[in-house]
Design a protein around this motif. Structure first.
Motif, PDB file in Angstrom:
ATOM      1  N   ASP A   1       7.136   4.439   3.058  1.00 52.63           N
ATOM      2  CA  ASP A   1       6.309   5.193   2.123  1.00 52.63           C
ATOM      3  C   ASP A   1       6.428   6.693   2.384  1.00 52.63           C
ATOM      4  O   ASP A   1       6.415   7.126   3.542  1.00 52.63           O
TER       5      ASP A   1
ATOM      6  N   ASN B   1       4.681  -1.769   1.572  1.00 47.08           N
ATOM      7  CA  ASN B   1       5.625  -0.900   0.854  1.00 47.08           C
ATOM      8  C   ASN B   1       7.055  -1.427   0.932  1.00 47.08           C
ATOM      9  O   ASN B   1       7.869  -1.162   0.046  1.00 47.08           O
TER      10      ASN B   1
ATOM     11  N   GLN C   1       8.957  -2.152  -2.662  1.00 53.44           N
ATOM     12  CA  GLN C   1      10.185  -1.460  -3.022  1.00 53.44           C
ATOM     13  C   GLN C   1      11.351  -2.424  -3.197  1.00 53.44           C
ATOM     14  O   GLN C   1      12.202  -2.220  -4.059  1.00 53.44           O
TER      15      GLN C   1
ATOM     16  N   SER D   1       4.669  -3.791   6.576  1.00 52.02           N
ATOM     17  CA  SER D   1       4.183  -2.859   5.553  1.00 52.02           C
ATOM     18  C   SER D   1       4.390  -3.426   4.149  1.00 52.02           C
ATOM     19  O   SER D   1       5.467  -3.930   3.828  1.00 52.02           O
TER      20      SER D   1
END
Length: 375
Positions: A114, A75, A79, A73
């Motif tokens: 997410d 995300n 992050q 992912s």
């Protein structure tokens, strides 16, 4: 009010491998960001924002060398870049220490999910690129809620998923009473509203027995390492791996017992519904420097105890007060107010030279804390 909820997950073998790989991807992205920031700083450049670095990382994903990042992912990497940039910014603002590169062996395994893509049912959680994973506790996390900062982490034994959830605070009728709490090593907490102190859980037979078992396993694995030493390096055999897993499980069990005990005590104190809770300021770093108290203070986790009291009091809208560091709660007589010039740590009973009151030292301190006035 946002409260954090953490639940253990039970992944199958395929999902377990994917979770470890995802955590490794987050660690790689964090280290990549840190190396970019340090290289930029050495060359005299300004702080690189996470937006700039995320754009650069997106371009790198199209290269042959980093194409493997597309299997996870985006995300997770986004992050990780944000987390590193925030840590670097806090360091320059003087709010934290300089961020360090995450080690493959020693760093905590965790990664981000997410908020829109994580889904919960009563029995499962859907993790991006991993699939539906079983939850150990059913119906614990509400299914139709807005989640904040979802994270998946590994503690060395089990995987966990944690999310922040908005709670609707219902007004609680509080009684006009102030509770003073004196914490220590001999007993965990002495409260002014309760005659009996909350005992030290580490002195119970159950914990002592587990600590004895832990010492034996640690000796056993140490002997095996010495027997399998080849030159300056140590060989990790299958038996050593099994023993180390047992040690990690035992550490986790002890931690769970202590954490559960702290939760029960703090909940009991808050459910007394006082209008105010007063605690003494704790010099934890100073206690850890004392070789006679450091281990006991560490096992008591006094800072975590204070944190639990603080957020639970906030949930009930109870005023939480931290007494001044130099407030003489132990030296002051709770009956007449006389302050002793000297009181050694070995004196466990407070004897007032003015009115002749004889009272337990810690109980006397808790009563004085309950009457503490903010100047």
């Amino acid at each position: 009010m946002i409260t954090s909820m953490k639940v253990r997950i039970e992944p199958n073998n395929k999902q377990n491998s994917k979770l470890f790989q995802s955590a490794g991807t987050a660690r790689w992205a964090y280290n990549w960001t840190l190396s970019k920031q340090e290289e930029n700083y050495k060359n005299g450049g300004k702080f690189l924002s996470d937006r700039v670095l995320r754009k650069e990382l997106t371009k790198l994903k199209h290269t042959e060398e980093l194409r493997w990042l597309n299997n996870y992912s985006n995300n997770i990497t986004k992050q990780a870049v944000k987390d590193c940039c925030n840590s670097y910014k806090k360091f320059f603002d003087g709010l934290s220490n300089k961020p360090k590169f995450k080690s493959r062996r020693k760093s905590k395994l965790s990664f981000y999910q997410d908020t829109e893509k994580i889904k919960f049912t009563e029995t499962h959680v859907r993790l991006e690129k991993v699939g539906w994973v079983k939850l150990s506790e059913h119906t614990r996390i509400p299914t139709n809620s807005k989640y904040s900062n979802p994270r998946v982490s590994f503690d060395g034994v089990h995987w966990y998923v944690s999310v922040g959830i908005e709670l609707n605070q219902t007004p609680v009728e509080l009684i006009d009473k102030s509770i003073g709490i004196d914490v220590g090593v001999k007993d965990l907490a002495i409260c002014s509203h309760k005659e009996e102190p909350y005992k030290n859980i580490n002195k119970t037979k159950k914990v002592k027995k587990l600590e004895k078992k832990l010492r034996r396993l640690q000796r056993k694995v140490s002997i095996k390492y010495e027997k399998n030493k080849e030159g300056r390096s140590y060989v990790k055999t299958g038996n050593i791996i099994k023993l180390e897993k047992s040690i990690r499980k035992l550490h986790k069990r002890l931690d769970n017992i202590r954490t559960d005990y702290r939760h029960k005590i703090t909940t009991e104190i808050v459910k007394a519904k006082p209008s105010r809770i007063v605690m003494e300021s704790l010099n934890i770093s100073g206690m850890l420097k004392n070789k006679h108290l450091s281990k006991s203070a560490q096992q008591q986790s006094l800072y975590e105890f204070k944190t639990m009291i603080k957020y639970k009091a906030e949930r009930y809208r109870i005023e939480f007060v931290e007494a001044d560091k130099w407030y003489p709660s132990s030296k002051t007589c709770s009956k007449c107010g006389y302050v002793k010039p000297k009181l050694s740590l070995s004196e466990r009973t407070f004897v007032c030279e003015c009115c002749g009151t004889i009272i337990d030292r810690d109980r006397n301190a808790s009563i004085n804390l309950s009457r503490y006035k903010v100047s």
